[in-house]
Design an enzyme around this catalytic site. Structure first.
Site, PDB file in Angstrom:
ATOM      1  N   ILE A  46       0.870  -1.267  -0.009  1.00 54.46           N
ATOM      2  CA  ILE A  46      -0.035   0.002   0.018  1.00 54.46           C
ATOM      3  C   ILE A  46       0.879   1.245  -0.075  1.00 54.46           C
ATOM      4  CG2 ILE A  46      -2.253  -0.822   0.997  1.00 54.46           C
ATOM      5  CD1 ILE A  46      -1.091  -0.151   3.690  1.00 54.46           C
ATOM      6  N   GLY A  49       8.388   3.229   0.862  1.00 55.10           N
ATOM      7  CA  GLY A  49       9.417   4.371   1.332  1.00 55.10           C
ATOM      8  C   GLY A  49      10.629   4.109   1.180  1.00 55.10           C
ATOM      9  N   PHE A  51      13.114   2.756   2.828  1.00 59.43           N
ATOM     10  CA  PHE A  51      13.715   1.450   3.447  1.00 59.43           C
ATOM     11  C   PHE A  51      12.975   0.268   2.969  1.00 59.43           C
ATOM     12  CE2 PHE A  51      14.723   4.997   6.324  1.00 59.43           C
ATOM     13  CZ  PHE A  51      16.113   5.162   6.076  1.00 59.43           C
ATOM     14  N   GLY A  52      11.693   0.330   2.439  1.00 61.14           N
ATOM     15  CA  GLY A  52      11.024  -0.871   1.894  1.00 61.14           C
ATOM     16  C   GLY A  52       9.613  -0.439   1.719  1.00 61.14           C
ATOM     17  N   VAL A  54       5.331  -0.447   2.339  1.00 70.62           N
ATOM     18  CA  VAL A  54       4.216  -0.689   3.663  1.00 70.62           C
ATOM     19  C   VAL A  54       3.175  -1.563   3.197  1.00 70.62           C
ATOM     20  CG1 VAL A  54       2.569   0.726   4.963  1.00 70.62           C
ATOM     21  CG2 VAL A  54       4.742   1.623   4.368  1.00 70.62           C
ATOM     22  N   ASP A 127      -3.680  14.732  -0.055  1.00 67.39           N
ATOM     23  CA  ASP A 127      -3.023  15.564  -1.310  1.00 67.39           C
ATOM     24  C   ASP A 127      -2.007  15.050  -2.058  1.00 67.39           C
ATOM     25  OD1 ASP A 127      -3.116  18.930  -0.927  1.00 67.39           O
ATOM     26  OD2 ASP A 127      -2.430  18.095  -2.649  1.00 67.39           O
ATOM     27  N   LYS A 129       1.268  15.686  -2.596  1.00 65.77           N
ATOM     28  CA  LYS A 129       2.681  15.716  -1.712  1.00 65.77           C
ATOM     29  C   LYS A 129       2.520  15.400  -0.268  1.00 65.77           C
ATOM     30  CE  LYS A 129       6.871  16.030  -1.649  1.00 65.77           C
ATOM     31  NZ  LYS A 129       7.837  14.739  -2.296  1.00 65.77           N
ATOM     32  N   ASN A 132       2.507  12.030   3.967  1.00 66.50           N
ATOM     33  CA  ASN A 132       2.343  11.408   5.405  1.00 66.50           C
ATOM     34  C   ASN A 132       1.619  11.965   6.100  1.00 66.50           C
ATOM     35  OD1 ASN A 132       4.688   9.975   4.846  1.00 66.50           O
ATOM     36  ND2 ASN A 132       6.055  11.988   5.290  1.00 66.50           N
TER      37      ASN A 132
END
Ligand code: ATP
Length: 324
Positions: A46, A49, A51-52, A54, A127, A129, A132
């Protein structure tokens, strides 16, 4: 952004979470290896990032759905980001009961990976950008990703670490000067600018130019936003951090600005204010608000063994007292 500064850690640090945090690191806990990679069914990618991936996963014990953020140890070590990862895990443990921060249920590690088991925020991103800032199924905001946050910046303390997405960084951070909690109020201004105008302030497709704009160019606010909104942005995006809104009385100054005059803060924290947008979500594993670019990716397999107290990340594993 430092979530502790942004949304008052005092509210979230209940006795329960403090007890839970203590529970984390008992030797007993580490020996038992009570939650491991094999306890989940991994359903979909889903997000991705640094490092890997999600993953949307189902915990076999209770059939609940979670988002599992998988971080590959090899990449963390290569990028020398051990400190950032532990900081992210620590902030998640410290902010367990915060209404608008993503909730950590477990963390565990295998020989090759670190895994954070989080609430699945199924409402998608706010949105393009600010990826998070997620929405849960009711439309309430859920902040994720504290990998680059700084723990322990209280009062007027300063630091010089250069971190974060350049679009949202205050001029003093870009110039590698000392900075303090007021960088978060700049960050709030930058995200709000993007929400109101569609682009971050001082934006240029040319990254170097944009960094120069943030440091040197005066803020120009086009028409289309209310006078109060513009005033709020102007005060948050003040290049002089000592004059920035929030420099004197922190969050209280922000809350008192006319931009928030209609907000009853206690109701907001208690989630009593109905969200203006409620995503369409059919069930706890609904994926319609997740970008198909992620859900199309193959789900990685966990073939390596569970490692409760890894050598490089000995204190990573965590079990929430209330997540069974
Ligand atoms: P970055 O490269 O931005 O540092 P990261 O490695 O820290 O990324 P995250 O930003 O935490 O990873 O997660 C990557 C993406 O996965 C997010 O942008 C979001 O779309 C999705 N995601 C993360 N956590 C959740 C969650 N709890 N529920 C739903 N989706 C999530």
């Amino acid at each position: 952004m430092d979530p502790e500064c942004f949304l008052r850690p005092e509210v979230s640090l209940s006795d329960e979470s403090a007890a839970a945090a203590r529970f984390t690191n008992t030797a007993q806990d580490r020996q038992n290896c009570r939650v491991s990679a094999a306890d989940f069914d991994y359903l979909k990618v889903i997000g991705t990032g640094s490092f890997g991936e999600v993953l949307l996963a189902k915990y076999k014990e209770n059939n609940r759905y979670y988002a599992i953020k998988v971080l590959k140890k090899r990449i963390i070590l290569k990028k020398e980001a051990e400190g950032n990862v532990m900081c992210e895990r620590n902030v998640l443990v410290k902010t367990l009961n915060h209404p608008f921060l993503v909730r950590l249920h477990f963390s565990f590690q295998t020989k090759e990976r670190l895994c954070l088991v989080l609430d699945y925020a199924s409402g998608g991103e706010v949105d393009l950008k600010p990826e998070n800032i997620l929405l849960n199924s009711e439309g309430h905001v859920v902040l994720t990703d504290f990998g680059l946050c700084k723990e322990g910046i209280v009062g007027r303390a300063t630091t010089k670490t250069f971190c974060g997405t350049p679009e949202y960084l205050a001029p003093e951070v870009l110039q590698q000067q000392e900075y303090d909690r007021t960088v978060d109020w700049w960050g709030l201004g930058a995200v709000l600018h993007e929400m109101l105008y569609g682009l971050p302030p001082f934006y240029s497709a040319d990254r170097i130019k944009m960094l120069g704009n943030i440091i040197y160019q005066p803020l120009v606010l086009e028409a289309g936003v209310s006078k109060t909104g513009k005033d709020f942005l102007k005060r948050l995006l003040n290049k002089d951090r000592s004059k920035r809104l929030g420099a004197k009385h922190d969050m209280d100054e922000i809350k008192r600005h006319a931009f928030f005059s209609s907000i009853h803060w206690d109701d907001l924290v208690a989630k009593k204010i109905p969200p203006p947008f409620v995503p369409t979500v059919t069930g706890p594993d609904d994926l319609t608000n997740i970008n198909p670019a992620f859900t199309r990716l193959p789900v990685p397999e966990f073939t390596d063994v569970c490692e409760e107290a890894g050598l490089t990340f000995p204190d990573f594993s965590y079990i929430s007292a209330t997540s069974y």
